[in-house]
Design a protein around this motif. Structure first.
Motif, PDB file in Angstrom:
ATOM      1  N   ALA A  50       0.839  -1.210   0.000  1.00  0.00           N
ATOM      2  CA  ALA A  50       0.000   0.000   0.000  1.00  0.00           C
ATOM      3  C   ALA A  50       0.870   1.254   0.000  1.00  0.00           C
ATOM      4  CB  ALA A  50      -0.938  -0.004   1.208  1.00  0.00           C
ATOM      5  N   HIS A  51       1.904   1.258   0.828  1.00  0.00           N
ATOM      6  CA  HIS A  51       2.778   2.438   0.896  1.00  0.00           C
ATOM      7  C   HIS A  51       3.514   2.658  -0.428  1.00  0.00           C
ATOM      8  CE1 HIS A  51       5.387   5.528   2.425  1.00  0.00           C
ATOM      9  NE2 HIS A  51       6.429   4.834   1.998  1.00  0.00           N
ATOM     10  N   LEU A  52       4.022   1.595  -1.012  1.00  0.00           N
ATOM     11  CA  LEU A  52       4.760   1.735  -2.277  1.00  0.00           C
ATOM     12  C   LEU A  52       3.855   2.276  -3.388  1.00  0.00           C
ATOM     13  CD1 LEU A  52       6.890  -1.514  -2.063  1.00  0.00           C
ATOM     14  CD2 LEU A  52       7.773   0.832  -2.038  1.00  0.00           C
ATOM     15  N   TYR A  53       2.589   1.879  -3.376  1.00  0.00           N
ATOM     16  CA  TYR A  53       1.655   2.462  -4.346  1.00  0.00           C
ATOM     17  C   TYR A  53       1.539   3.967  -4.103  1.00  0.00           C
ATOM     18  CZ  TYR A  53      -2.485   3.879  -6.824  1.00  0.00           C
ATOM     19  OH  TYR A  53      -3.340   4.562  -7.659  1.00  0.00           O
ATOM     20  N   SER A  54       1.429   4.357  -2.842  1.00  0.00           N
ATOM     21  CA  SER A  54       1.197   5.771  -2.516  1.00  0.00           C
ATOM     22  C   SER A  54       2.359   6.663  -2.939  1.00  0.00           C
ATOM     23  CB  SER A  54       0.913   5.948  -1.016  1.00  0.00           C
ATOM     24  OG  SER A  54       2.096   5.813  -0.259  1.00  0.00           O
ATOM     25  N   VAL A  55       3.563   6.088  -3.051  1.00  0.00           N
ATOM     26  CA  VAL A  55       4.731   6.886  -3.470  1.00  0.00           C
ATOM     27  C   VAL A  55       5.155   6.529  -4.899  1.00  0.00           C
ATOM     28  CG1 VAL A  55       5.554   7.389  -1.135  1.00  0.00           C
ATOM     29  CG2 VAL A  55       6.338   5.307  -2.294  1.00  0.00           C
ATOM     30  N   GLN A  56       4.277   5.855  -5.616  1.00  0.00           N
ATOM     31  CA  GLN A  56       4.437   5.518  -7.033  1.00  0.00           C
ATOM     32  C   GLN A  56       5.668   4.666  -7.330  1.00  0.00           C
ATOM     33  OE1 GLN A  56       4.113   9.264  -9.129  1.00  0.00           O
ATOM     34  NE2 GLN A  56       1.965   9.485  -8.604  1.00  0.00           N
ATOM     35  N   LEU A  57       6.034   3.785  -6.394  1.00  0.00           N
ATOM     36  CA  LEU A  57       7.118   2.828  -6.623  1.00  0.00           C
ATOM     37  C   LEU A  57       6.486   1.495  -7.013  1.00  0.00           C
ATOM     38  CD1 LEU A  57       9.529   3.801  -3.700  1.00  0.00           C
ATOM     39  CD2 LEU A  57       9.744   4.358  -6.134  1.00  0.00           C
ATOM     40  N   TYR A  58       5.891   1.495  -8.199  1.00  0.00           N
ATOM     41  CA  TYR A  58       5.061   0.376  -8.628  1.00  0.00           C
ATOM     42  C   TYR A  58       5.853  -0.901  -8.903  1.00  0.00           C
ATOM     43  CZ  TYR A  58       1.852   4.309  -9.357  1.00  0.00           C
ATOM     44  OH  TYR A  58       1.091   5.436  -9.194  1.00  0.00           O
ATOM     45  N   VAL A 139      10.193  -5.717 -16.847  1.00  0.00           N
ATOM     46  CA  VAL A 139      11.025  -4.879 -17.715  1.00  0.00           C
ATOM     47  C   VAL A 139      10.183  -4.116 -18.736  1.00  0.00           C
ATOM     48  CG1 VAL A 139      12.837  -4.961 -19.493  1.00  0.00           C
ATOM     49  CG2 VAL A 139      13.077  -6.299 -17.398  1.00  0.00           C
ATOM     50  N   THR A 140       9.174  -4.780 -19.300  1.00  0.00           N
ATOM     51  CA  THR A 140       8.374  -4.105 -20.325  1.00  0.00           C
ATOM     52  C   THR A 140       7.497  -2.995 -19.762  1.00  0.00           C
ATOM     53  OG1 THR A 140       6.618  -5.779 -20.162  1.00  0.00           O
ATOM     54  CG2 THR A 140       8.316  -6.101 -21.866  1.00  0.00           C
ATOM     55  N   ARG A 141       7.355  -2.945 -18.471  1.00  0.00           N
ATOM     56  CA  ARG A 141       6.579  -1.870 -17.854  1.00  0.00           C
ATOM     57  C   ARG A 141       7.468  -0.727 -17.369  1.00  0.00           C
ATOM     58  NH1 ARG A 141       3.927  -6.418 -18.104  1.00  0.00           N
ATOM     59  NH2 ARG A 141       1.675  -6.532 -17.910  1.00  0.00           N
ATOM     60  N   ARG A 142       8.678  -0.684 -17.902  1.00  0.00           N
ATOM     61  CA  ARG A 142       9.611   0.394 -17.553  1.00  0.00           C
ATOM     62  C   ARG A 142       9.835   1.354 -18.715  1.00  0.00           C
ATOM     63  NH1 ARG A 142       9.439   0.454 -12.418  1.00  0.00           N
ATOM     64  NH2 ARG A 142      11.065   2.002 -12.625  1.00  0.00           N
ATOM     65  N   HIS A 143       8.949   1.349 -19.686  1.00  0.00           N
ATOM     66  CA  HIS A 143       9.158   2.167 -20.871  1.00  0.00           C
ATOM     67  C   HIS A 143       7.915   2.979 -21.204  1.00  0.00           C
ATOM     68  CE1 HIS A 143      12.847  -0.035 -21.736  1.00  0.00           C
ATOM     69  NE2 HIS A 143      12.173  -1.143 -21.471  1.00  0.00           N
ATOM     70  N   LYS A 144       8.172   4.230 -21.538  1.00  0.00           N
ATOM     71  CA  LYS A 144       7.177   5.105 -22.138  1.00  0.00           C
ATOM     72  C   LYS A 144       7.826   5.640 -23.415  1.00  0.00           C
ATOM     73  CE  LYS A 144       4.556   6.724 -18.143  1.00  0.00           C
ATOM     74  NZ  LYS A 144       4.172   7.897 -17.347  1.00  0.00           N
ATOM     75  N   PRO A 145       7.054   6.096 -24.357  1.00  0.00           N
ATOM     76  CA  PRO A 145       7.676   6.604 -25.588  1.00  0.00           C
ATOM     77  C   PRO A 145       8.762   7.637 -25.290  1.00  0.00           C
ATOM     78  CG  PRO A 145       5.302   6.474 -25.853  1.00  0.00           C
ATOM     79  CD  PRO A 145       5.600   6.169 -24.403  1.00  0.00           C
ATOM     80  N   GLY A 146       9.993   7.312 -25.686  1.00  0.00           N
ATOM     81  CA  GLY A 146      11.119   8.231 -25.519  1.00  0.00           C
ATOM     82  C   GLY A 146      11.718   8.287 -24.134  1.00  0.00           C
ATOM     83  N   VAL A 148      12.554   6.018 -20.187  1.00  0.00           N
ATOM     84  CA  VAL A 148      12.524   4.819 -19.354  1.00  0.00           C
ATOM     85  C   VAL A 148      12.017   5.244 -17.990  1.00  0.00           C
ATOM     86  CG1 VAL A 148      13.859   2.975 -18.290  1.00  0.00           C
ATOM     87  CG2 VAL A 148      14.452   3.753 -20.590  1.00  0.00           C
ATOM     88  N   GLU A 149      10.812   4.806 -17.669  1.00  0.00           N
ATOM     89  CA  GLU A 149      10.220   5.088 -16.367  1.00  0.00           C
ATOM     90  C   GLU A 149       9.009   4.179 -16.173  1.00  0.00           C
ATOM     91  OE1 GLU A 149       7.114   8.683 -16.826  1.00  0.00           O
ATOM     92  OE2 GLU A 149       9.198   9.309 -17.037  1.00  0.00           O
ATOM     93  N   SER A 150       8.478   4.202 -14.990  1.00  0.00           N
ATOM     94  CA  SER A 150       7.348   3.352 -14.635  1.00  0.00           C
ATOM     95  C   SER A 150       6.170   3.550 -15.584  1.00  0.00           C
ATOM     96  CB  SER A 150       6.944   3.705 -13.198  1.00  0.00           C
ATOM     97  OG  SER A 150       5.800   3.013 -12.830  1.00  0.00           O
ATOM     98  N   ASN A 151       5.629   2.429 -16.088  1.00  0.00           N
ATOM     99  CA  ASN A 151       4.487   2.490 -16.992  1.00  0.00           C
ATOM    100  C   ASN A 151       3.602   1.264 -16.761  1.00  0.00           C
ATOM    101  OD1 ASN A 151       2.779   3.375 -19.025  1.00  0.00           O
ATOM    102  ND2 ASN A 151       3.985   2.434 -20.645  1.00  0.00           N
ATOM    103  N   TYR A 152       2.976   1.202 -15.592  1.00  0.00           N
ATOM    104  CA  TYR A 152       2.150   0.061 -15.202  1.00  0.00           C
ATOM    105  C   TYR A 152       0.691   0.393 -15.439  1.00  0.00           C
ATOM    106  CZ  TYR A 152       6.433  -1.496 -13.059  1.00  0.00           C
ATOM    107  OH  TYR A 152       7.729  -1.886 -12.867  1.00  0.00           O
ATOM    108  N   SER A 153      -0.040  -0.591 -15.895  1.00  0.00           N
ATOM    109  CA  SER A 153      -1.457  -0.357 -16.166  1.00  0.00           C
ATOM    110  C   SER A 153      -2.238  -0.286 -14.859  1.00  0.00           C
ATOM    111  CB  SER A 153      -2.017  -1.474 -17.051  1.00  0.00           C
ATOM    112  OG  SER A 153      -2.131  -2.675 -16.302  1.00  0.00           O
TER     113      SER A 153
END
Length: 199
Positions: A50-58, A139-146, A148-153
């Motif tokens: 729960a805490h990791l979600y709140s600080v966006q460390l997905y 690994v595949t959830r670490r990319h956004k166009p252009g 490298v950062e968190s990109n979780y659905s």
């Protein structure tokens, strides 16, 4: 976003579990103490998710879900299934059984083969491993166009928090059972049913 609702429900559940397990008296025998240690770790992981979600460390949040499940299952197995010899081996840092074997032996004791935990393993274990061991799903959830950062659905995050809530409830129910607080079991069962309902 559904994940925000799931997060609020998980935070409320963590508080509820704490309120309903605080101050319970637990047995002092070695087997119970070891199992309770596992359960306490599992509940800490639940709160950490729960805490990791709140600080966006997905990524870390998703990686921790497998560890929560393992802590809970080890506690269940150590308390209900392990022989004295296996308990001694665990104390020496050895546990020569797979996660699936621990579940199967525990469910056999309950006479519920292919029960809820087996179903959880069957449906989620591959994904949990991938997130915990930096596999392809992580690994595949670490990319956004252009970038490298968190990109979780939203769906990934909802599933993780929902599973953390359910596993934490099972863990807490086991704690109250070990404590002999059987009158609380229906309260926990009602909470499980309520928590499983759509939020």
């Amino acid at each position: 976003m559904k994940a925000v609702k799931e997060y609020r429900a998980l935070v409320d559940l963590v508080r509820w579990i704490d309120d309903h397990t605080a101050g319970i008296e637990l047995p002092a025998d070695e087997r119970s103490q070891i199992a309770v240690g596992c359960f306490d770790v599992a509940l800490e992981h639940q709160a950490a998710i729960a805490h990791l979600y709140s600080v966006q460390l997905y990524g870390s949040m998703l990686a921790l879900l497998r560890v929560l499940a393992e802590s809970m299952v080890r506690g269940l197995w150590l308390h209900s299934c392990a022989t004295d010899k296996e308990l001694t081996a665990f104390k020496k840092g050895r546990l020569d059984k797979t996660f699936g074997t621990l579940i199967a032996e525990y469910e056999n004791v309950l006479r519920t083969p292919d029960g809820v935990l087996s179903q959880f393993k069957s449906s989620a274990w591959t994904q949990l491993n991938s997130f915990t061991h930096t596999g392809f799903l992580q690994v595949t959830r670490r990319h956004k166009p252009g970038r490298v950062e968190s990109n979780y659905s939203d769906e990934d995050l909802c599933h993780a928090m929902g599973a953390a809530g359910a596993l934490g409830l099972i863990t807490a129910c086991q704690l109250i059972t070990i404590a002999g607080r059987h009158t609380l079991v229906p309260v926990f069962e009602e909470k499980m049913s309520e928590y499983a309902s759509p939020k």
